[in-house]
Design a protein around this motif. Structure first.
Motif, PDB file in Angstrom:
ATOM      1  N   ASP A 159      40.494 -43.084  52.732  1.00 11.23           N
ATOM      2  CA  ASP A 159      41.515 -42.808  51.711  1.00 11.23           C
ATOM      3  C   ASP A 159      41.243 -41.512  50.957  1.00 11.23           C
ATOM      4  O   ASP A 159      41.595 -41.374  49.786  1.00 11.23           O
ATOM      5  CB  ASP A 159      41.641 -43.972  50.709  1.00 11.23           C
ATOM      6  N   ARG A 160      40.640 -40.557  51.635  1.00 12.19           N
ATOM      7  CA  ARG A 160      40.434 -39.251  51.039  1.00 12.19           C
ATOM      8  C   ARG A 160      41.709 -38.430  51.172  1.00 12.19           C
ATOM      9  O   ARG A 160      42.391 -38.471  52.206  1.00 12.19           O
ATOM     10  CB  ARG A 160      39.290 -38.514  51.726  1.00 12.19           C
ATOM     11  N   THR A 161      42.022 -37.658  50.135  1.00 11.76           N
ATOM     12  CA  THR A 161      43.295 -36.938  50.117  1.00 11.76           C
ATOM     13  C   THR A 161      43.179 -35.496  50.594  1.00 11.76           C
ATOM     14  O   THR A 161      44.198 -34.867  50.868  1.00 11.76           O
ATOM     15  CB  THR A 161      43.884 -36.937  48.697  1.00 11.76           C
ATOM     16  N   HIS A 162      41.964 -34.938  50.695  1.00 13.43           N
ATOM     17  CA  HIS A 162      41.885 -33.531  51.077  1.00 13.43           C
ATOM     18  C   HIS A 162      42.048 -33.371  52.586  1.00 13.43           C
ATOM     19  O   HIS A 162      41.743 -34.263  53.363  1.00 13.43           O
ATOM     20  CB  HIS A 162      40.575 -32.890  50.607  1.00 13.43           C
ATOM     21  N   THR A 163      42.542 -32.221  52.986  1.00 17.06           N
ATOM     22  CA  THR A 163      42.712 -31.914  54.402  1.00 17.06           C
ATOM     23  C   THR A 163      41.352 -31.565  55.004  1.00 17.06           C
ATOM     24  O   THR A 163      40.438 -31.147  54.287  1.00 17.06           O
ATOM     25  CB  THR A 163      43.684 -30.741  54.581  1.00 17.06           C
ATOM     26  N   PRO A 164      41.196 -31.749  56.326  1.00 14.54           N
ATOM     27  CA  PRO A 164      39.873 -31.599  56.931  1.00 14.54           C
ATOM     28  C   PRO A 164      39.191 -30.256  56.660  1.00 14.54           C
ATOM     29  O   PRO A 164      37.977 -30.204  56.481  1.00 14.54           O
ATOM     30  CB  PRO A 164      40.165 -31.781  58.418  1.00 14.54           C
ATOM     31  N   GLY A 165      39.940 -29.160  56.616  1.00 15.33           N
ATOM     32  CA  GLY A 165      39.301 -27.860  56.448  1.00 15.33           C
ATOM     33  C   GLY A 165      39.110 -27.415  55.020  1.00 15.33           C
ATOM     34  O   GLY A 165      38.459 -26.383  54.768  1.00 15.33           O
ATOM     35  N   ARG A 166      39.644 -28.172  54.069  1.00 14.19           N
ATOM     36  CA  ARG A 166      39.640 -27.698  52.687  1.00 14.19           C
ATOM     37  C   ARG A 166      38.232 -27.646  52.090  1.00 14.19           C
ATOM     38  O   ARG A 166      37.920 -26.742  51.310  1.00 14.19           O
ATOM     39  CB  ARG A 166      40.547 -28.590  51.837  1.00 14.19           C
ATOM     40  N   ALA A 167      37.355 -28.585  52.417  1.00 10.79           N
ATOM     41  CA  ALA A 167      36.015 -28.600  51.827  1.00 10.79           C
ATOM     42  C   ALA A 167      35.242 -27.347  52.203  1.00 10.79           C
ATOM     43  O   ALA A 167      34.549 -26.749  51.368  1.00 10.79           O
ATOM     44  CB  ALA A 167      35.263 -29.854  52.263  1.00 10.79           C
ATOM     45  N   VAL A 168      35.334 -26.948  53.462  1.00 10.57           N
ATOM     46  CA  VAL A 168      34.635 -25.741  53.906  1.00 10.57           C
ATOM     47  C   VAL A 168      35.218 -24.511  53.204  1.00 10.57           C
ATOM     48  O   VAL A 168      34.479 -23.627  52.750  1.00 10.57           O
ATOM     49  CB  VAL A 168      34.735 -25.595  55.432  1.00 10.57           C
ATOM     50  N   ALA A 169      36.533 -24.454  53.102  1.00 13.45           N
ATOM     51  CA  ALA A 169      37.159 -23.332  52.400  1.00 13.45           C
ATOM     52  C   ALA A 169      36.708 -23.277  50.945  1.00 13.45           C
ATOM     53  O   ALA A 169      36.418 -22.197  50.408  1.00 13.45           O
ATOM     54  CB  ALA A 169      38.681 -23.448  52.476  1.00 13.45           C
ATOM     55  N   ALA A 170      36.628 -24.444  50.290  1.00 14.82           N
ATOM     56  CA  ALA A 170      36.195 -24.490  48.893  1.00 14.82           C
ATOM     57  C   ALA A 170      34.751 -24.029  48.763  1.00 14.82           C
ATOM     58  O   ALA A 170      34.394 -23.320  47.802  1.00 14.82           O
ATOM     59  CB  ALA A 170      36.362 -25.900  48.345  1.00 14.82           C
ATOM     60  N   ALA A 171      33.905 -24.441  49.696  1.00 13.35           N
ATOM     61  CA  ALA A 171      32.501 -24.010  49.650  1.00 13.35           C
ATOM     62  C   ALA A 171      32.403 -22.492  49.760  1.00 13.35           C
ATOM     63  O   ALA A 171      31.612 -21.854  49.045  1.00 13.35           O
ATOM     64  CB  ALA A 171      31.716 -24.686  50.771  1.00 13.35           C
ATOM     65  N   LYS A 172      33.190 -21.906  50.627  1.00  8.88           N
ATOM     66  CA  LYS A 172      33.179 -20.441  50.773  1.00  8.88           C
ATOM     67  C   LYS A 172      33.715 -19.766  49.508  1.00  8.88           C
ATOM     68  O   LYS A 172      33.211 -18.705  49.108  1.00  8.88           O
ATOM     69  CB  LYS A 172      33.995 -20.042  52.001  1.00  8.88           C
ATOM     70  N   GLU A 173      34.719 -20.372  48.877  1.00  9.71           N
ATOM     71  CA  GLU A 173      35.235 -19.818  47.619  1.00  9.71           C
ATOM     72  C   GLU A 173      34.180 -19.870  46.524  1.00  9.71           C
ATOM     73  O   GLU A 173      34.051 -18.934  45.722  1.00  9.71           O
ATOM     74  CB  GLU A 173      36.481 -20.597  47.192  1.00  9.71           C
ATOM     75  N   ALA A 174      33.419 -20.970  46.483  1.00 12.24           N
ATOM     76  CA  ALA A 174      32.358 -21.089  45.485  1.00 12.24           C
ATOM     77  C   ALA A 174      31.290 -20.026  45.703  1.00 12.24           C
ATOM     78  O   ALA A 174      30.808 -19.392  44.739  1.00 12.24           O
ATOM     79  CB  ALA A 174      31.742 -22.488  45.542  1.00 12.24           C
ATOM     80  N   ARG A 175      30.922 -19.802  46.940  1.00 13.32           N
ATOM     81  CA  ARG A 175      29.926 -18.776  47.234  1.00 13.32           C
ATOM     82  C   ARG A 175      30.452 -17.384  46.873  1.00 13.32           C
ATOM     83  O   ARG A 175      29.712 -16.554  46.336  1.00 13.32           O
ATOM     84  CB  ARG A 175      29.514 -18.845  48.701  1.00 13.32           C
ATOM     85  N   ALA A 176      31.728 -17.161  47.153  1.00 12.77           N
ATOM     86  CA  ALA A 176      32.325 -15.864  46.819  1.00 12.77           C
ATOM     87  C   ALA A 176      32.357 -15.636  45.309  1.00 12.77           C
ATOM     88  O   ALA A 176      32.314 -14.489  44.839  1.00 12.77           O
ATOM     89  CB  ALA A 176      33.735 -15.767  47.392  1.00 12.77           C
ATOM     90  N   ALA A 177      32.419 -16.724  44.543  1.00 12.41           N
ATOM     91  CA  ALA A 177      32.428 -16.624  43.079  1.00 12.41           C
ATOM     92  C   ALA A 177      31.036 -16.388  42.506  1.00 12.41           C
ATOM     93  O   ALA A 177      30.892 -16.204  41.289  1.00 12.41           O
ATOM     94  CB  ALA A 177      33.025 -17.896  42.474  1.00 12.41           C
ATOM     95  N   GLY A 178      30.024 -16.401  43.361  1.00 13.12           N
ATOM     96  CA  GLY A 178      28.669 -16.122  42.905  1.00 13.12           C
ATOM     97  C   GLY A 178      27.737 -17.312  42.866  1.00 13.12           C
ATOM     98  O   GLY A 178      26.593 -17.191  42.408  1.00 13.12           O
ATOM     99  N   PHE A 179      28.195 -18.471  43.333  1.00 14.51           N
ATOM    100  CA  PHE A 179      27.317 -19.644  43.348  1.00 14.51           C
ATOM    101  C   PHE A 179      26.347 -19.536  44.535  1.00 14.51           C
ATOM    102  O   PHE A 179      26.760 -19.552  45.695  1.00 14.51           O
ATOM    103  CB  PHE A 179      28.134 -20.934  43.473  1.00 14.51           C
ATOM    104  N   GLU A 180      25.061 -19.437  44.219  1.00 12.98           N
ATOM    105  CA  GLU A 180      24.046 -19.422  45.269  1.00 12.98           C
ATOM    106  C   GLU A 180      23.804 -20.822  45.815  1.00 12.98           C
ATOM    107  O   GLU A 180      23.410 -20.988  46.974  1.00 12.98           O
ATOM    108  CB  GLU A 180      22.732 -18.862  44.736  1.00 12.98           C
ATOM    109  N   HIS A 181      24.029 -21.834  44.963  1.00 15.02           N
ATOM    110  CA  HIS A 181      23.687 -23.196  45.340  1.00 15.02           C
ATOM    111  C   HIS A 181      24.951 -24.050  45.423  1.00 15.02           C
ATOM    112  O   HIS A 181      25.597 -24.355  44.412  1.00 15.02           O
ATOM    113  CB  HIS A 181      22.705 -23.795  44.329  1.00 15.02           C
ATOM    114  N   VAL A 182      25.308 -24.400  46.668  1.00 13.34           N
ATOM    115  CA  VAL A 182      26.509 -25.185  46.940  1.00 13.34           C
ATOM    116  C   VAL A 182      26.119 -26.335  47.856  1.00 13.34           C
ATOM    117  O   VAL A 182      25.448 -26.132  48.879  1.00 13.34           O
ATOM    118  CB  VAL A 182      27.618 -24.338  47.597  1.00 13.34           C
TER     119      VAL A 182
END
Length: 397
Positions: A159-182
């Motif tokens: 019953d998860r609502t996110h699409t299969p590729g969204r988590a990976v995209a979000a992780a890349k966005e977090a890294r692009a924002a400067g997060f070293e630890h994801v």
């Protein structure tokens, strides 16, 4: 003292057992809001429809500020937080500005130590590049994203609502924002999951370039929608042999990519990537849990807050800590928990933590190949990690 519900009694217990000021101190903040309820989840969370008008993010935030203020005053010389972890629920539903206010509330009461680790959990669907920019600017240093699986049919069962590729995209966005630890969270052993589905999930995790992965075997919790489906025969219960095989598959793939296990369900690229807040739990540290249903531990005193957000806010508005129950751990209970928790860590269980009977029992477990001795510590073997709960029971018998 089990079951005390009055904040005054808790305060007396804490004052009678002052914490070790040299020990690390953490703050956990529980955000009880979710857009939808996942079928496997039994956490203390509420959708907007379930809450109605009885509580809101704003009333929760006001209560949180009040709880943290009362907590800091209770300590007197309040310890600065070495770690902060905002969990839930779905903290990202608060948006970047809301999470900034949460961290401001911690800063304004306990304060943050130099180099403090500050983590928030997030649902990939409620994040964006702007979200990550905002929370990074406000002081968050680490993001943990719920991925669970890259397979659409597995996410549907959960019953998860996110699409299969969204988590990976979000992780890349977090890294692009400067997060070293994801971190990315995986769940394995979902009914209908195939080896190929897990392999695809692992490939996606590694493609995201994260430095931390958590992987948890699916547990069918009583009272959940998933448990009802299993009970009705709509879905099979997770199979222990399959779970063991999947764990080995995960460990092998992550190790090959340079991520090493440091706790049975957690892998990190290096020492800097390890979640220091969670290490505080496993090492028996002190933390204040703020928010509805949050649990706390200070100097052998444990307590938990009332669960419903409306009652939580009402209790704080009345000038009391929102304590639902508490206990003072005996020496025997603290010993048992130390063995249970440190055995799960790669750093292992100190031999001097065991009495003579437990040492003899541990020697027998070593002979079975489930523990190995490294200097003055006992460390789970690869096979021992698959049977960690049984190893702990055998040592403590």
């Amino acid at each position: 003292m089990t079951g005390l519900v009055e904040s005054e009694q808790l305060e007396r217990a804490l004052l009678a057992r002052p914490r070790n000021s040299a020990a690390p101190f953490g703050i956990y903040v529980h955000v009880p809001f979710c857009a939808t309820r996942c079928g496997y989840c039994d956490f203390n969370t509420y959708t907007a429809g379930e809450l109605g008008t009885s509580a809101s993010p704003q009333s929760w935030l006001e209560g949180l500020r009040c709880e943290l203020d009362q907590a800091a005053r209770l300590f007197g010389d309040a310890p600065a937080a070495d770690t902060v972890f905002v969990g839930g629920g779905t903290p990202s539903l608060l948006g970047g500005d809301g999470l900034a206010e949460v961290l401001d509330a911690v800063r304004g009461t306990f304060g943050l130590s130099g180099g403090a680790e500050v983590t928030t959990e997030s649902n990939p669907e409620s994040t964006s590049p702007q979200f990550f920019d905002r929370i990074r600017d406000s002081g968050y240093t680490r993001v943990s994203l719920g991925m669970q699986s890259a397979a659409a049919h597995v996410l549907k069962v959960l019953d998860r609502t996110h699409t299969p590729g969204r988590a990976v995209a979000a992780a890349k966005e977090a890294r692009a924002a400067g997060f070293e630890h994801v971190n990315l969270d995986l769940i394995y052993g979902t009914p209908g999951e195939r080896d190929s589905d897990l392999d695809a999930s692992l490939d996606a995790v590694l493609a995201a370039g994260v430095d931390h992965v958590s992987a948890y075997a699916l547990i069918v919790e009583d009272g959940t929608a998933l448990a009802r489906r299993v009970r009705r025969g709509e879905l099979p219960a997770p199979d222990d042999d399959v779970l063991a095989s999947r764990y080995e598959r995960i460990d092998s793939a992550l190790a090959a990519a340079g991520l090493s296990w440091y706790e049975v369900s957690n892998w990190a690229a290096d020492a800097d990537a390890v979640c220091k807040h969670n290490i505080g739990y496993w090492d028996g540290g002190d933390w204040w849990g703020a928010g509805p249903g949050a649990h706390s531990h200070v100097a052998g005193v444990r307590w938990w807050n009332v669960k419903h957000p409306a009652r939580y806010a009402e209790t704080l508005a009345a000038g009391q800590l929102p304590v639902g129950g508490s206990e003072v751990l005996t020496g025997a209970e603290q010993h048992m928990e130390r063995v249970m928790l440190t055995t799960r860590l790669r750093s292992g269980l100190p031999l001097d933590a065991l009495d003579s009977d437990e040492r003899a029992a541990a020697d027998a477990v070593v002979e079975r190949g489930l523990l190995r001795q490294a200097g003055e510590r006992l460390i789970l073997t690869d096979r021992g990690r698959l049977l960690a709960d049984g190893v702990i029971r055998d040592v403590l018998r």
